[in-house]
Motif scaffolding. Sequence first.
Motif: not given
Length: 306
Positions: A192, A195, A198, A169, A44, A46-47, A50
Amino acid sequence: MTAVLQGFAVLGAIIALGALLAHVRLLGEESQQMLAKLAFFVASPALMITVMADADVATLFSLNLAVTSAAVVVSGSTFLLISRLWFKRAVPETVIGTLSSMYVNAGNLGLPIAAYVLGDASLVAPVLLLQLIVLQPLALAVLDRSTAAAGTSRRALTVRTVTNPLLLGALVGLALALTGWEMPMVLAEPVNLIAGMAVPSMLLAYGVSLRVGPRAGRGVGMIEVGTTVFLKLIIQPVSAFLIGWAVGLDEASLFAVVVLAALPAAQNVFVHAVRYNRGVVLARDSIFLSTVLCPVALLVIAGLLT
């Protein structure tokens, strides 16, 4: 509306897979905890990077953001008041219930609905900004403090709050959006890929909980669940419409904020509940019912506003 139904079908398929894997004993309660922790601590954040990095700054800080924020305050504060005066729940459970009544599924459903129904994916950006930069950090800070062991120092609690992976993040993503700096390929590609875990992790963990936990409607009062769903699917979009109309939003923007306000509670709420082991069944049942009933709400909105 076809895109909306397709979005719900995709979510349902992955949730059903999680329940099936739990039914055949490939996954269990420990797997649910692992998937939830993976989503919370790794995928999450990482998401968040992005999603926020790709958001348009001008769209982020628009009048839509003010209307969305006001509608969220109406829905969330109403549940907060009811919970403290009527349900008399402890602080952590109240936080989870409040999130269930106002925190929309902006990532899994909001993005495709904004793109295919509203015609502009950037319309969901103000919702994401509000939830990732304000609501989520505030809720997690309260959960950290209300679930901390007795004697935990103020400094330790502060460090825990500011180092929350989801907050970090979101802040990194916002910084990228504001500066326009793009991560080099060697860094962007791993982010990516991570992400991408997630949403499946959240949905699989949720599906497992439906099979190994109490059945929907058991383990927590349905009046409380019904309250969160009523606030989420009726009070929040109605508030968005009235406030948006009062401040003079154009028809397209007004329709957008109402539709996004009527989205169901997000799986993130369930992940937070599992992470802190508070209000898990309340979050699960609220998400389930609001997701099932959301298409009806969207059909009504489309019929009235288009």
